[in-house]
Scaffold this motif. Structure first.
Motif, short mmCIF file in Angstrom:
data_model
loop_
_atom_site.label_atom_id
_atom_site.label_comp_id
_atom_site.label_asym_id
_atom_site.label_seq_id
_atom_site.Cartn_x
_atom_site.Cartn_y
_atom_site.Cartn_z
N SER A 78 48.76 62.11 25.85
CA SER A 78 48.67 61.95 24.41
C SER A 78 48.01 60.61 24.12
O SER A 78 48.08 59.67 24.92
CB SER A 78 50.07 62.01 23.77
N ASP A 79 47.37 60.53 22.95
CA ASP A 79 46.79 59.28 22.47
C ASP A 79 47.69 58.67 21.40
O ASP A 79 48.29 59.40 20.59
CB ASP A 79 45.39 59.51 21.89
N MET A 80 47.77 57.35 21.40
CA MET A 80 48.55 56.63 20.41
C MET A 80 47.63 55.60 19.74
O MET A 80 46.98 54.81 20.42
CB MET A 80 49.73 55.92 21.10
N GLN A 81 47.56 55.65 18.41
CA GLN A 81 46.60 54.83 17.68
C GLN A 81 47.30 53.93 16.68
O GLN A 81 48.20 54.36 15.95
CB GLN A 81 45.59 55.73 16.95
N ALA A 82 46.89 52.68 16.63
CA ALA A 82 47.42 51.72 15.65
C ALA A 82 46.52 50.49 15.64
O ALA A 82 45.98 50.09 16.69
CB ALA A 82 48.85 51.32 16.00
N ARG A 83 46.37 49.88 14.45
CA ARG A 83 45.62 48.63 14.29
C ARG A 83 44.21 48.72 14.86
O ARG A 83 43.69 47.74 15.41
CB ARG A 83 46.37 47.46 14.94
N GLY A 84 43.61 49.88 14.78
CA GLY A 84 42.26 50.03 15.28
C GLY A 84 42.17 50.21 16.78
O GLY A 84 41.07 50.38 17.31
N GLY A 85 43.31 50.16 17.47
CA GLY A 85 43.31 50.34 18.92
C GLY A 85 43.88 51.71 19.29
O GLY A 85 44.64 52.31 18.53
N THR A 86 43.53 52.18 20.48
CA THR A 86 44.00 53.48 20.94
C THR A 86 44.40 53.37 22.41
O THR A 86 43.64 52.85 23.23
CB THR A 86 42.91 54.56 20.80
N LEU A 87 45.60 53.84 22.71
CA LEU A 87 46.07 53.91 24.09
C LEU A 87 46.17 55.38 24.49
O LEU A 87 46.67 56.22 23.74
CB LEU A 87 47.45 53.26 24.23
N SER A 88 45.68 55.68 25.68
CA SER A 88 45.83 57.01 26.25
C SER A 88 47.01 56.96 27.23
O SER A 88 47.04 56.11 28.13
CB SER A 88 44.55 57.43 26.98
N LEU A 89 47.97 57.84 27.02
CA LEU A 89 49.20 57.83 27.81
C LEU A 89 49.35 59.15 28.55
O LEU A 89 49.03 60.22 28.01
CB LEU A 89 50.42 57.63 26.91
N ARG A 90 49.84 59.06 29.75
CA ARG A 90 50.18 60.26 30.51
C ARG A 90 51.55 60.07 31.15
O ARG A 90 51.80 59.04 31.80
CB ARG A 90 49.15 60.54 31.61
N ALA A 91 52.44 61.03 30.95
CA ALA A 91 53.79 60.95 31.49
C ALA A 91 53.95 61.89 32.67
O ALA A 91 53.46 63.03 32.64
CB ALA A 91 54.81 61.30 30.41
N ILE A 92 54.63 61.40 33.71
CA ILE A 92 54.98 62.22 34.88
C ILE A 92 56.49 62.07 35.09
O ILE A 92 56.95 61.03 35.60
CB ILE A 92 54.24 61.78 36.16
N LEU A 114 51.44 56.47 32.78
CA LEU A 114 50.14 55.84 32.99
C LEU A 114 49.55 55.50 31.64
O LEU A 114 49.61 56.31 30.70
CB LEU A 114 49.20 56.78 33.76
N VAL A 115 48.97 54.33 31.52
CA VAL A 115 48.44 53.87 30.24
C VAL A 115 47.05 53.28 30.42
O VAL A 115 46.79 52.56 31.40
CB VAL A 115 49.39 52.84 29.58
N ARG A 116 46.17 53.59 29.48
CA ARG A 116 44.82 53.05 29.50
C ARG A 116 44.38 52.74 28.08
O ARG A 116 44.57 53.55 27.17
CB ARG A 116 43.84 54.05 30.12
N ASP A 117 43.81 51.57 27.89
CA ASP A 117 43.25 51.19 26.59
C ASP A 117 41.90 51.87 26.43
O ASP A 117 40.93 51.53 27.11
CB ASP A 117 43.09 49.66 26.51
N VAL A 118 41.84 52.86 25.54
CA VAL A 118 40.60 53.63 25.33
C VAL A 118 40.04 53.35 23.94
O VAL A 118 39.32 54.20 23.38
CB VAL A 118 40.85 55.14 25.52
N SER A 119 40.34 52.20 23.37
CA SER A 119 39.87 51.89 22.02
C SER A 119 38.36 51.98 21.91
O SER A 119 37.81 52.60 20.99
CB SER A 119 40.35 50.49 21.60
N GLU A 120 37.66 51.35 22.86
CA GLU A 120 36.20 51.35 22.80
C GLU A 120 35.65 52.75 23.06
O GLU A 120 34.67 53.17 22.41
CB GLU A 120 35.65 50.37 23.85
#
Length: 501
Positions: free
Chosen positions: A240-254, A268-274
Protein backbone atom coordinates in the motif's frame (compact mmCIF):
# COMPACT_ATOMS: atom_id res chain seq x y z
CA UNK A 1 18.59 -20.64 -20.31
CA UNK A 2 15.30 -22.56 -19.82
CA UNK A 3 12.77 -21.11 -17.41
CA UNK A 4 11.91 -22.52 -14.00
CA UNK A 5 8.61 -23.80 -15.39
CA UNK A 6 10.47 -25.68 -18.11
CA UNK A 7 12.83 -27.32 -15.60
CA UNK A 8 9.96 -28.28 -13.32
CA UNK A 9 7.94 -29.71 -16.20
CA UNK A 10 10.85 -32.03 -17.00
CA UNK A 11 11.15 -33.34 -13.41
CA UNK A 12 9.51 -36.76 -12.99
CA UNK A 13 6.50 -36.94 -10.66
CA UNK A 14 6.31 -33.11 -10.34
CA UNK A 15 2.61 -32.34 -9.92
CA UNK A 16 0.97 -29.02 -10.73
CA UNK A 17 0.44 -27.90 -7.12
CA UNK A 18 4.08 -28.50 -6.22
CA UNK A 19 5.26 -26.65 -9.33
CA UNK A 20 3.01 -23.67 -8.55
CA UNK A 21 4.27 -23.48 -4.95
CA UNK A 22 7.92 -23.52 -6.05
CA UNK A 23 7.23 -20.82 -8.64
CA UNK A 24 5.48 -18.75 -5.97
CA UNK A 25 8.57 -19.11 -3.77
CA UNK A 26 10.95 -18.06 -6.54
CA UNK A 27 8.71 -15.09 -7.32
CA UNK A 28 9.28 -13.66 -3.83
CA UNK A 29 12.55 -15.12 -2.59
CA UNK A 30 14.55 -11.93 -3.30
CA UNK A 31 13.30 -10.81 0.14
CA UNK A 32 14.86 -13.87 1.74
CA UNK A 33 18.11 -13.47 -0.20
CA UNK A 34 18.45 -9.81 0.80
CA UNK A 35 17.76 -10.46 4.48
CA UNK A 36 20.33 -13.26 4.67
CA UNK A 37 22.77 -11.46 2.32
CA UNK A 38 23.28 -14.77 0.59
CA UNK A 39 22.82 -16.60 -2.71
CA UNK A 40 19.87 -18.96 -2.80
CA UNK A 41 19.82 -22.11 -4.91
CA UNK A 42 16.66 -24.20 -5.21
CA UNK A 43 17.10 -27.98 -5.53
CA UNK A 44 14.45 -30.55 -6.42
CA UNK A 45 14.49 -34.32 -6.38
CA UNK A 46 15.38 -36.31 -9.51
CA UNK A 47 16.07 -40.05 -9.78
CA UNK A 48 19.84 -39.50 -9.99
CA UNK A 49 19.97 -37.18 -6.97
CA UNK A 50 19.07 -33.47 -6.96
CA UNK A 51 18.79 -30.79 -9.66
CA UNK A 52 19.32 -27.03 -9.25
CA UNK A 53 16.37 -25.29 -10.94
CA UNK A 54 16.67 -21.64 -9.79
CA UNK A 55 19.18 -19.18 -8.35
CA UNK A 56 18.89 -15.78 -6.68
CA UNK A 57 21.62 -13.24 -5.88
CA UNK A 58 21.31 -10.74 -3.02
CA UNK A 59 21.15 -7.02 -3.67
CA UNK A 60 22.48 -6.29 -0.17
CA UNK A 61 25.74 -8.22 -0.35
CA UNK A 62 28.30 -9.98 -2.53
CA UNK A 63 27.47 -13.08 -4.54
CA UNK A 64 29.44 -16.33 -4.36
CA UNK A 65 28.50 -17.41 -7.89
CA UNK A 66 29.80 -15.81 -11.06
CA UNK A 67 27.76 -18.18 -13.23
CA UNK A 68 24.21 -19.22 -12.34
CA UNK A 69 24.27 -22.77 -10.88
CA UNK A 70 21.06 -23.70 -12.69
CA UNK A 71 20.41 -26.91 -14.59
CA UNK A 72 23.22 -28.82 -12.87
CA UNK A 73 22.98 -31.88 -10.68
CA UNK A 74 24.35 -31.93 -7.15
CA UNK A 75 27.97 -33.09 -7.01
CA UNK A 76 28.94 -36.18 -4.97
CA UNK A 77 29.77 -34.06 -1.91
CA UNK A 78 26.51 -32.06 -1.96
CA UNK A 79 24.12 -34.82 -3.05
CA UNK A 80 23.91 -36.81 0.24
CA UNK A 81 23.15 -33.65 2.25
CA UNK A 82 20.54 -32.33 -0.17
CA UNK A 83 18.87 -35.72 -0.52
CA UNK A 84 18.83 -36.14 3.25
CA UNK A 85 16.86 -32.90 3.67
CA UNK A 86 14.61 -33.86 0.76
CA UNK A 87 13.94 -37.16 2.54
CA UNK A 88 12.71 -35.31 5.63
CA UNK A 89 15.78 -35.20 7.89
CA UNK A 90 16.45 -32.14 10.04
CA UNK A 91 17.69 -29.09 8.11
CA UNK A 92 21.32 -28.13 8.29
CA UNK A 93 20.95 -24.67 9.75
CA UNK A 94 24.49 -24.70 11.13
CA UNK A 95 26.75 -23.02 8.56
CA UNK A 96 29.45 -25.16 6.95
CA UNK A 97 32.47 -23.84 5.06
CA UNK A 98 32.51 -24.79 1.37
CA UNK A 99 34.51 -23.64 -1.65
CA UNK A 100 32.72 -21.64 -4.31
CA UNK A 101 34.71 -20.63 -7.38
CA UNK A 102 37.98 -20.56 -5.43
CA UNK A 103 36.60 -18.64 -2.44
CA UNK A 104 35.38 -19.82 0.94
CA UNK A 105 31.65 -19.51 1.60
CA UNK A 106 29.25 -20.45 4.39
CA UNK A 107 26.45 -22.84 3.39
CA UNK A 108 23.18 -23.72 5.08
CA UNK A 109 20.43 -26.06 3.92
CA UNK A 110 16.72 -25.46 4.53
CA UNK A 111 13.70 -27.51 3.40
CA UNK A 112 10.88 -26.15 1.26
CA UNK A 113 7.66 -27.76 2.53
CA UNK A 114 4.13 -27.65 1.22
CA UNK A 115 1.11 -29.46 2.68
CA UNK A 116 3.38 -31.44 5.00
CA UNK A 117 5.70 -32.66 2.25
CA UNK A 118 9.30 -31.63 1.54
CA UNK A 119 9.24 -30.57 -2.11
CA UNK A 120 12.60 -28.84 -2.40
CA UNK A 121 15.73 -27.66 -0.64
CA UNK A 122 17.31 -24.22 -0.47
CA UNK A 123 21.04 -23.87 -0.09
CA UNK A 124 21.89 -20.51 1.46
CA UNK A 125 25.46 -19.53 0.61
CA UNK A 126 27.25 -16.33 1.61
CA UNK A 127 30.87 -15.14 1.66
CA UNK A 128 32.76 -15.74 4.89
CA UNK A 129 32.47 -12.41 6.80
CA UNK A 130 35.69 -10.47 7.28
CA UNK A 131 34.65 -9.11 10.69
CA UNK A 132 31.80 -8.86 13.14
CA UNK A 133 28.43 -8.11 11.50
CA UNK A 134 26.72 -4.84 12.34
CA UNK A 135 23.56 -4.69 14.45
CA UNK A 136 21.59 -3.95 11.31
CA UNK A 137 22.98 -7.04 9.52
CA UNK A 138 22.36 -9.20 12.58
CA UNK A 139 18.70 -8.20 12.89
CA UNK A 140 18.09 -8.71 9.20
CA UNK A 141 19.70 -12.16 9.36
CA UNK A 142 17.46 -13.09 12.30
CA UNK A 143 14.39 -12.05 10.31
CA UNK A 144 15.63 -14.09 7.35
CA UNK A 145 15.98 -17.18 9.55
CA UNK A 146 12.41 -16.69 10.78
CA UNK A 147 11.26 -16.79 7.16
CA UNK A 148 13.32 -19.96 6.66
CA UNK A 149 11.49 -21.59 9.57
CA UNK A 150 8.15 -20.45 8.10
CA UNK A 151 9.21 -22.01 4.79
CA UNK A 152 9.94 -25.25 6.65
CA UNK A 153 6.42 -25.13 8.10
CA UNK A 154 4.84 -24.49 4.69
CA UNK A 155 3.85 -20.95 5.69
CA UNK A 156 6.21 -19.11 3.33
CA UNK A 157 5.74 -18.00 0.65
CA UNK A 158 2.37 -16.69 1.81
CA UNK A 159 -0.35 -18.22 -0.32
CA UNK A 160 -3.15 -16.03 -1.63
CA UNK A 161 -1.26 -12.80 -1.08
CA UNK A 162 -0.57 -11.30 -4.51
CA UNK A 163 1.62 -8.23 -4.60
CA UNK A 164 0.06 -5.46 -6.74
CA UNK A 165 2.36 -4.92 -9.75
CA UNK A 166 3.03 -1.23 -9.17
CA UNK A 167 6.33 0.51 -9.70
CA UNK A 168 8.43 1.32 -6.67
CA UNK A 169 8.18 -2.01 -4.83
CA UNK A 170 10.25 -1.70 -1.64
CA UNK A 171 13.17 -4.04 -0.97
CA UNK A 172 15.26 -4.75 2.10
CA UNK A 173 17.90 -2.20 1.14
CA UNK A 174 15.27 0.56 0.96
CA UNK A 175 14.24 0.13 4.58
CA UNK A 176 12.84 -2.52 6.92
CA UNK A 177 10.85 -2.41 10.14
CA UNK A 178 10.10 -5.24 12.58
CA UNK A 179 6.76 -5.28 14.43
CA UNK A 180 5.44 -7.51 17.19
CA UNK A 181 2.05 -9.24 17.09
CA UNK A 182 0.26 -6.03 18.25
CA UNK A 183 1.84 -3.86 15.56
CA UNK A 184 4.35 -2.23 17.92
CA UNK A 185 7.67 -1.33 16.34
CA UNK A 186 10.54 -3.39 17.76
CA UNK A 187 13.32 -2.33 15.42
CA UNK A 188 13.87 -0.34 12.24
CA UNK A 189 16.80 -0.08 9.85
CA UNK A 190 18.47 3.33 9.40
CA UNK A 191 17.00 3.73 5.91
CA UNK A 192 13.50 2.97 7.19
CA UNK A 193 13.81 5.44 10.07
CA UNK A 194 15.03 8.13 7.68
CA UNK A 195 12.07 7.51 5.36
CA UNK A 196 9.57 7.88 8.21
CA UNK A 197 11.31 10.99 9.54
CA UNK A 198 11.12 12.62 6.09
CA UNK A 199 7.46 11.63 6.03
CA UNK A 200 6.92 13.62 9.22
CA UNK A 201 7.23 11.07 12.04
CA UNK A 202 9.37 12.71 14.74
CA UNK A 203 11.29 11.22 17.64
CA UNK A 204 12.02 7.65 18.64
CA UNK A 205 9.62 5.21 17.00
CA UNK A 206 10.65 2.11 18.94
CA UNK A 207 7.94 0.87 21.30
CA UNK A 208 5.14 2.74 19.50
CA UNK A 209 2.40 1.41 17.26
CA UNK A 210 3.32 2.21 13.68
CA UNK A 211 -0.32 2.76 12.69
CA UNK A 212 -0.82 5.36 15.44
CA UNK A 213 2.38 7.21 14.55
CA UNK A 214 1.41 7.65 10.93
CA UNK A 215 -2.39 8.06 11.08
CA UNK A 216 -2.21 11.68 12.27
CA UNK A 217 -0.02 12.62 9.30
CA UNK A 218 -2.28 11.25 6.58
CA UNK A 219 -3.92 13.77 4.30
CA UNK A 220 -7.58 13.88 5.30
CA UNK A 221 -8.79 14.92 1.85
CA UNK A 222 -6.74 12.35 -0.06
CA UNK A 223 -8.23 8.87 -0.61
CA UNK A 224 -6.65 6.23 1.63
CA UNK A 225 -6.13 2.66 0.50
CA UNK A 226 -8.45 0.35 2.46
CA UNK A 227 -5.60 -2.09 3.01
CA UNK A 228 -3.31 0.51 4.61
CA UNK A 229 -4.35 -0.15 8.28
CA UNK A 230 -3.80 -3.89 7.81
CA UNK A 231 -0.39 -3.24 6.27
CA UNK A 232 0.67 -0.85 9.06
CA UNK A 233 -0.35 -3.40 11.69
CA UNK A 234 1.40 -6.22 9.82
CA UNK A 235 -1.78 -8.29 9.61
CA UNK A 236 -2.00 -8.67 5.83
CA UNK A 237 0.62 -9.62 3.27
CA UNK A 238 -0.01 -6.72 0.93
CA UNK A 239 1.34 -3.48 -0.47
CA UNK A 240 0.00 0.00 0.00
CA UNK A 241 1.03 3.62 -0.50
CA UNK A 242 0.81 6.21 2.26
CA UNK A 243 0.73 9.90 1.32
CA UNK A 244 1.14 13.03 3.44
CA UNK A 245 2.80 16.47 3.19
CA UNK A 246 3.62 15.92 -0.45
CA UNK A 247 5.57 12.75 0.33
CA UNK A 248 4.68 9.14 -0.44
CA UNK A 249 5.89 5.95 1.21
CA UNK A 250 5.42 2.55 -0.39
CA UNK A 251 4.87 -0.12 2.26
CA UNK A 252 4.82 -3.88 2.05
CA UNK A 253 3.88 -6.12 4.99
CA UNK A 254 4.99 -9.73 5.48
CA UNK A 255 3.32 -11.30 8.53
CA UNK A 256 5.58 -13.62 10.56
CA UNK A 257 4.14 -16.80 12.00
CA UNK A 258 5.29 -19.62 14.25
CA UNK A 259 3.30 -22.81 14.61
CA UNK A 260 0.51 -21.32 12.52
CA UNK A 261 0.06 -18.25 14.76
CA UNK A 262 1.03 -14.70 13.81
CA UNK A 263 3.71 -13.38 16.15
CA UNK A 264 5.03 -10.33 14.31
CA UNK A 265 5.60 -8.79 10.91
CA UNK A 266 8.19 -7.34 8.58
CA UNK A 267 7.39 -4.00 6.97
CA UNK A 268 9.43 -2.97 3.95
CA UNK A 269 9.37 0.76 3.31
CA UNK A 270 10.56 2.91 0.42
CA UNK A 271 10.28 6.65 -0.15
CA UNK A 272 8.66 6.89 -3.59
CA UNK A 273 7.76 10.59 -3.46
CA UNK A 274 9.82 11.47 -6.53
CA UNK A 275 8.66 8.39 -8.43
CA UNK A 276 4.97 9.14 -7.79
CA UNK A 277 5.52 12.80 -8.69
CA UNK A 278 6.96 11.78 -12.04
CA UNK A 279 4.07 9.38 -12.60
CA UNK A 280 1.61 12.22 -11.98
CA UNK A 281 3.54 14.40 -14.41
CA UNK A 282 3.38 11.67 -17.04
CA UNK A 283 -0.36 11.28 -16.51
CA UNK A 284 -0.82 15.04 -16.89
CA UNK A 285 1.42 15.06 -19.95
CA UNK A 286 -0.48 12.19 -21.54
CA UNK A 287 -3.81 13.89 -20.89
CA UNK A 288 -2.50 17.12 -22.43
CA UNK A 289 -1.17 15.31 -25.50
CA UNK A 290 -4.47 13.51 -25.99
CA UNK A 291 -6.31 16.83 -25.77
CA UNK A 292 -3.96 18.30 -28.39
CA UNK A 293 -4.58 15.34 -30.72
CA UNK A 294 -8.32 15.75 -30.16
CA UNK A 295 -8.25 19.42 -31.09
CA UNK A 296 -5.98 18.84 -34.09
CA UNK A 297 -8.32 16.11 -35.30
CA UNK A 298 -11.34 18.41 -34.94
CA UNK A 299 -9.57 21.24 -36.75
CA UNK A 300 -8.52 18.97 -39.61
CA UNK A 301 -12.05 17.64 -39.92
CA UNK A 302 -13.29 21.23 -40.10
CA UNK A 303 -10.78 21.99 -42.84
CA UNK A 304 -11.89 18.88 -44.74
CA UNK A 305 -15.54 19.94 -44.44
CA UNK A 306 -14.71 23.43 -45.73
CA UNK A 307 -12.86 21.95 -48.71
CA UNK A 308 -15.83 19.70 -49.42
CA UNK A 309 -18.22 22.68 -49.33
CA UNK A 310 -15.91 24.70 -51.54
CA UNK A 311 -15.63 21.87 -54.08
CA UNK A 312 -19.42 21.83 -54.47
CA UNK A 313 -19.34 25.49 -55.51
CA UNK A 314 -16.76 24.88 -58.21
CA UNK A 315 -18.05 24.93 -61.76
CA UNK A 316 -14.89 23.40 -63.18
CA UNK A 317 -14.61 19.61 -62.90
CA UNK A 318 -10.84 19.91 -62.59
CA UNK A 319 -11.08 22.34 -59.67
CA UNK A 320 -13.76 20.20 -58.01
CA UNK A 321 -11.60 17.08 -58.27
CA UNK A 322 -8.53 18.90 -56.93
CA UNK A 323 -10.42 20.13 -53.87
CA UNK A 324 -11.88 16.65 -53.34
CA UNK A 325 -8.40 15.13 -53.35
CA UNK A 326 -7.17 17.77 -50.90
CA UNK A 327 -10.17 17.08 -48.67
CA UNK A 328 -9.41 13.33 -48.69
CA UNK A 329 -5.75 13.89 -47.74
CA UNK A 330 -6.67 16.18 -44.87
CA UNK A 331 -9.21 13.59 -43.66
CA UNK A 332 -6.50 10.91 -43.76
CA UNK A 333 -4.23 12.96 -41.50
CA UNK A 334 -7.18 13.46 -39.14
CA UNK A 335 -7.57 9.67 -38.98
CA UNK A 336 -4.01 9.31 -37.64
CA UNK A 337 -4.64 11.86 -34.89
CA UNK A 338 -7.87 10.09 -33.97
CA UNK A 339 -5.94 6.81 -33.67
CA UNK A 340 -3.45 8.50 -31.34
CA UNK A 341 -6.35 9.31 -29.03
CA UNK A 342 -7.07 5.60 -28.67
CA UNK A 343 -3.43 4.46 -28.33
CA UNK A 344 -0.52 6.41 -26.86
CA UNK A 345 1.59 9.35 -27.92
CA UNK A 346 4.38 6.91 -28.81
CA UNK A 347 2.49 4.42 -30.96
CA UNK A 348 -0.33 4.29 -33.50
CA UNK A 349 -2.18 1.01 -34.03
CA UNK A 350 -1.94 1.17 -37.78
CA UNK A 351 -4.25 -1.71 -38.67
CA UNK A 352 -7.20 0.36 -37.44
CA UNK A 353 -5.98 3.24 -39.60
CA UNK A 354 -5.84 0.97 -42.66
CA UNK A 355 -9.47 -0.07 -42.17
CA UNK A 356 -10.55 3.57 -42.20
CA UNK A 357 -8.26 4.41 -45.10
CA UNK A 358 -9.92 1.67 -47.14
CA UNK A 359 -13.40 3.02 -46.45
CA UNK A 360 -12.26 6.58 -47.15
CA UNK A 361 -10.57 5.61 -50.42
CA UNK A 362 -13.65 3.83 -51.78
CA UNK A 363 -16.16 6.43 -50.60
CA UNK A 364 -14.18 9.36 -51.99
CA UNK A 365 -12.76 7.77 -55.13
CA UNK A 366 -15.50 8.00 -57.73
CA UNK A 367 -19.21 8.56 -58.10
CA UNK A 368 -19.43 5.35 -60.15
CA UNK A 369 -18.60 3.01 -57.28
CA UNK A 370 -20.03 2.12 -53.90
CA UNK A 371 -18.50 0.26 -50.99
CA UNK A 372 -19.73 -3.23 -50.16
CA UNK A 373 -22.58 -2.93 -47.66
CA UNK A 374 -23.14 0.79 -48.32
CA UNK A 375 -26.40 2.26 -49.56
CA UNK A 376 -26.63 2.31 -53.35
CA UNK A 377 -27.52 5.79 -54.58
CA UNK A 378 -27.26 4.93 -58.27
CA UNK A 379 -28.23 1.56 -59.76
CA UNK A 380 -25.44 1.96 -62.31
CA UNK A 381 -22.73 2.05 -59.62
CA UNK A 382 -20.36 -0.91 -59.39
CA UNK A 383 -19.51 -2.56 -56.08
CA UNK A 384 -16.00 -2.51 -54.63
CA UNK A 385 -15.17 -5.01 -51.90
CA UNK A 386 -12.29 -4.40 -49.48
CA UNK A 387 -10.21 -6.82 -47.46
CA UNK A 388 -7.12 -6.64 -45.26
CA UNK A 389 -4.65 -9.52 -44.88
CA UNK A 390 -1.87 -9.59 -42.29
CA UNK A 391 -1.04 -7.07 -39.62
CA UNK A 392 1.14 -3.97 -39.53
CA UNK A 393 1.10 -3.54 -35.76
CA UNK A 394 2.24 -0.38 -33.97
CA UNK A 395 3.90 2.48 -35.83
CA UNK A 396 5.50 5.65 -34.50
CA UNK A 397 3.33 8.78 -35.06
CA UNK A 398 5.92 10.51 -37.25
CA UNK A 399 5.81 7.52 -39.60
CA UNK A 400 2.10 6.82 -39.33
CA UNK A 401 1.00 10.06 -41.06
CA UNK A 402 3.04 9.64 -44.28
CA UNK A 403 2.29 5.90 -44.34
CA UNK A 404 -1.46 6.55 -44.03
CA UNK A 405 -1.33 9.14 -46.79
CA UNK A 406 0.51 6.74 -49.10
CA UNK A 407 -1.90 3.87 -48.42
CA UNK A 408 -4.89 6.12 -49.03
CA UNK A 409 -3.43 7.52 -52.27
CA UNK A 410 -2.63 4.06 -53.62
CA UNK A 411 -6.00 2.62 -52.56
CA UNK A 412 -7.79 5.57 -54.20
CA UNK A 413 -5.80 5.13 -57.41
CA UNK A 414 -6.64 1.42 -57.43
CA UNK A 415 -10.37 2.18 -57.21
CA UNK A 416 -10.37 5.07 -59.67
CA UNK A 417 -8.21 3.47 -62.36
CA UNK A 418 -8.71 -0.23 -61.80
CA UNK A 419 -12.17 -0.84 -60.38
CA UNK A 420 -14.34 2.16 -61.26
CA UNK A 421 -15.81 0.50 -64.35
CA UNK A 422 -15.87 -3.18 -63.48
CA UNK A 423 -15.92 -3.24 -59.67
CA UNK A 424 -14.00 -5.93 -57.84
CA UNK A 425 -11.86 -6.40 -54.75
CA UNK A 426 -9.35 -4.01 -53.21
CA UNK A 427 -6.90 -5.87 -50.97
CA UNK A 428 -4.19 -4.61 -48.63
CA UNK A 429 -1.65 -7.25 -47.61
CA UNK A 430 0.78 -6.47 -44.81
CA UNK A 431 3.93 -8.42 -43.98
CA UNK A 432 5.98 -7.26 -41.00
CA UNK A 433 9.11 -8.85 -39.58
CA UNK A 434 10.55 -6.74 -36.79
CA UNK A 435 11.10 -3.29 -38.25
CA UNK A 436 10.77 -4.45 -41.88
CA UNK A 437 7.34 -3.70 -43.32
CA UNK A 438 5.99 -4.58 -46.74
CA UNK A 439 2.47 -3.47 -47.76
CA UNK A 440 0.84 -4.61 -51.02
CA UNK A 441 -2.17 -2.66 -52.34
CA UNK A 442 -3.84 -4.88 -54.93
CA UNK A 443 -6.89 -4.73 -57.17
CA UNK A 444 -8.31 -7.30 -59.56
CA UNK A 445 -9.29 -4.75 -62.19
CA UNK A 446 -8.08 -4.10 -65.70
CA UNK A 447 -4.42 -3.57 -64.78
CA UNK A 448 -2.07 -0.81 -65.85
CA UNK A 449 -0.71 -2.72 -68.87
CA UNK A 450 2.62 -1.15 -69.92
CA UNK A 451 2.00 2.37 -68.66
CA UNK A 452 3.40 3.35 -65.27
CA UNK A 453 1.01 5.38 -63.10
CA UNK A 454 1.48 9.14 -63.17
CA UNK A 455 -0.21 12.13 -61.64
CA UNK A 456 -0.08 14.25 -58.51
CA UNK A 457 -1.23 11.45 -56.17
CA UNK A 458 1.43 9.10 -57.50
CA UNK A 459 4.14 11.73 -57.10
CA UNK A 460 3.01 12.49 -53.56
CA UNK A 461 3.09 8.78 -52.64
CA UNK A 462 6.54 8.29 -54.20
CA UNK A 463 7.94 11.36 -52.44
CA UNK A 464 6.55 10.32 -49.04
CA UNK A 465 7.86 6.75 -49.28
CA UNK A 466 11.34 7.77 -50.41
CA UNK A 467 11.75 11.00 -48.48
CA UNK A 468 9.79 10.49 -45.23
CA UNK A 469 10.00 6.71 -44.82
CA UNK A 470 13.28 5.95 -46.60
CA UNK A 471 11.76 3.07 -48.56
CA UNK A 472 10.72 2.06 -52.05
CA UNK A 473 7.43 2.08 -53.96
CA UNK A 474 6.93 -0.15 -57.02
CA UNK A 475 4.03 -1.12 -59.29
CA UNK A 476 3.46 -4.29 -61.26
CA UNK A 477 0.72 -6.16 -63.10
CA UNK A 478 -0.66 -9.13 -61.22
CA UNK A 479 -0.43 -12.43 -63.11
CA UNK A 480 -4.08 -13.15 -62.32
CA UNK A 481 -5.12 -9.68 -63.48
CA UNK A 482 -5.10 -6.25 -61.91
CA UNK A 483 -2.39 -4.11 -60.38
CA UNK A 484 -0.16 -4.42 -57.31
CA UNK A 485 1.61 -1.49 -55.64
CA UNK A 486 4.27 -2.48 -53.10
CA UNK A 487 5.57 -0.31 -50.25
CA UNK A 488 8.84 -1.59 -48.74
CA UNK A 489 10.15 0.31 -45.71
CA UNK A 490 12.10 -0.17 -42.48
CA UNK A 491 10.35 1.48 -39.53
CA UNK A 492 11.86 2.81 -36.33
CA UNK A 493 11.27 0.46 -33.36
CA UNK A 494 8.36 1.17 -31.04
CA UNK A 495 8.93 0.75 -27.30
CA UNK A 496 7.36 -2.31 -25.65
CA UNK A 497 5.35 -0.20 -23.19
CA UNK A 498 3.92 1.88 -25.99
CA UNK A 499 3.07 -1.12 -28.13
CA UNK A 500 1.22 -2.78 -25.22
CA UNK A 501 -0.48 0.32 -23.93
Amino acid sequence: MPSLAKYLSDVPDMDEKTSEWLQLLVGDWALLSDLLRADLVLWVRIPAGALAVAHCRPSTGATVYYEDPVGIEADPEEKPLVRAVLDGEEPYFEPAVVMREGQEALRQLAPVRHEGQTIGVLTIEAPVPAGEPSRNETRQHELGERLLRMMGEGAYPIAGAPIPPRRGAPRVGDGIVELDAQGVMIWGSPNALSAFHRFGVAGDMTGSTLAELTTELLQTRAPVDESLPLVLMGRAAWRSDMQARGGTLSLRAIPLTAGGKRDGAIILVRDVSELRRRERELITKEATIREVHHRVKNNLQTVAALLRLQSRRMKSDEARDALAEAQRRVATIALVHESMLQGSEEAVFFDEVIERCLRLAVDAASATVHREGADVTDPHQVEVRTQRVGKVGSVRPEEATPLALVVTELATNAVEHGLSETGGTLTIRAERTGSHLVIHIEDDGAGMKSAQPTGLGTNIAQTLVQGELGGTLDWENRPEGGTRATIDVYLDPVSVDAANA
